[in-house]
Scaffold this motif. Structure first.
Motif, mmCIF file in Angstrom:
data_model
loop_
_atom_site.group_PDB
_atom_site.id
_atom_site.type_symbol
_atom_site.label_atom_id
_atom_site.label_comp_id
_atom_site.label_asym_id
_atom_site.label_seq_id
_atom_site.Cartn_x
_atom_site.Cartn_y
_atom_site.Cartn_z
ATOM 1 N N TRP A 1 -5.886 8.685 -14.368
ATOM 2 C CA TRP A 1 -6.264 7.422 -15.012
ATOM 3 C C TRP A 1 -6.078 6.219 -14.089
ATOM 4 C CZ3 TRP A 1 -3.305 11.141 -17.563
ATOM 5 C CH2 TRP A 1 -4.000 11.845 -18.541
ATOM 6 N N LYS A 2 -5.790 6.464 -12.811
ATOM 7 C CA LYS A 2 -5.497 5.346 -11.901
ATOM 8 C C LYS A 2 -6.637 4.342 -11.793
ATOM 9 C CE LYS A 2 -6.759 7.771 -7.688
ATOM 10 N NZ LYS A 2 -6.256 8.346 -6.450
ATOM 11 N N ASP B 1 -5.284 -1.893 -12.502
ATOM 12 C CA ASP B 1 -5.265 -2.686 -11.281
ATOM 13 C C ASP B 1 -3.954 -2.345 -10.562
ATOM 14 O OD1 ASP B 1 -5.072 -4.603 -9.289
ATOM 15 O OD2 ASP B 1 -5.817 -6.228 -10.553
ATOM 16 N N MET B 2 -4.018 -1.347 -9.698
ATOM 17 C CA MET B 2 -2.806 -0.838 -9.055
ATOM 18 C C MET B 2 -2.154 -1.870 -8.146
ATOM 19 S SD MET B 2 -3.536 3.194 -8.349
ATOM 20 C CE MET B 2 -4.955 2.939 -7.293
ATOM 21 N N GLN C 1 2.603 6.018 -2.786
ATOM 22 C CA GLN C 1 3.734 6.904 -3.050
ATOM 23 C C GLN C 1 4.188 6.919 -4.504
ATOM 24 O OE1 GLN C 1 6.904 6.124 -0.209
ATOM 25 N NE2 GLN C 1 5.388 5.725 1.378
ATOM 26 N N GLU C 2 3.970 5.827 -5.226
ATOM 27 C CA GLU C 2 4.516 5.731 -6.581
ATOM 28 C C GLU C 2 3.477 5.447 -7.667
ATOM 29 O OE1 GLU C 2 7.633 6.548 -7.053
ATOM 30 O OE2 GLU C 2 8.178 6.572 -4.934
ATOM 31 N N VAL C 3 2.679 4.391 -7.465
ATOM 32 C CA VAL C 3 1.774 3.940 -8.530
ATOM 33 C C VAL C 3 0.667 4.959 -8.790
ATOM 34 C CG1 VAL C 3 0.238 2.113 -9.327
ATOM 35 C CG2 VAL C 3 2.303 1.527 -8.056
ATOM 36 N N SER D 1 0.825 -1.214 0.000
ATOM 37 C CA SER D 1 0.000 0.000 0.000
ATOM 38 C C SER D 1 0.858 1.263 0.000
ATOM 39 C CB SER D 1 -0.936 0.023 1.201
ATOM 40 O OG SER D 1 -1.871 -1.012 1.102
ATOM 41 N N ASP D 2 1.984 1.227 0.715
ATOM 42 C CA ASP D 2 2.894 2.377 0.714
ATOM 43 C C ASP D 2 3.393 2.659 -0.701
ATOM 44 O OD1 ASP D 2 2.685 2.676 3.471
ATOM 45 O OD2 ASP D 2 4.567 1.618 3.884
#
Length: 77
Positions: free
Chosen positions: A23-24, A28-29, A14-16, A9-10
């Motif tokens: 568009w997130k 599927d993050m 922080q990045e993804v 989750s971090d």
């Protein structure tokens, strides 16, 4: 040494998510994060694990955007 993330989750927070921006929701993050991260630990010179150097790090052999493309949600309304 790469950034060490304590949780998946971090890394997502922080990045993804920032990389995907508005568009997130089209990706599927969590799947991206699972592919991009690997467990890292270093032994302590006196034995055991060095607690300051274990956690999740980004795999350097993968390209973020290639992984993201594989996890794009194609069933959009």
């Amino acid at each position: 040494m790469s950034t060490i993330y304590t949780t998946i989750s971090d890394y997502i927070d922080q990045e993804v998510a920032p990389a995907l921006g508005e568009w997130k929701d089209d990706y599927d993050m969590e799947a991206i994060a699972h592919d991009m991260l690997e467990w890292h630990s270093e032994p302590h010179p006196l034995g055991g694990i060095n607690a300051n150097t274990f956690g999740l790090i980004v795999r350097e052999d993968l390209d973020f955007w290639d992984v993201a493309e594989r996890h794009e949600n194609t069933n959009q309304d």
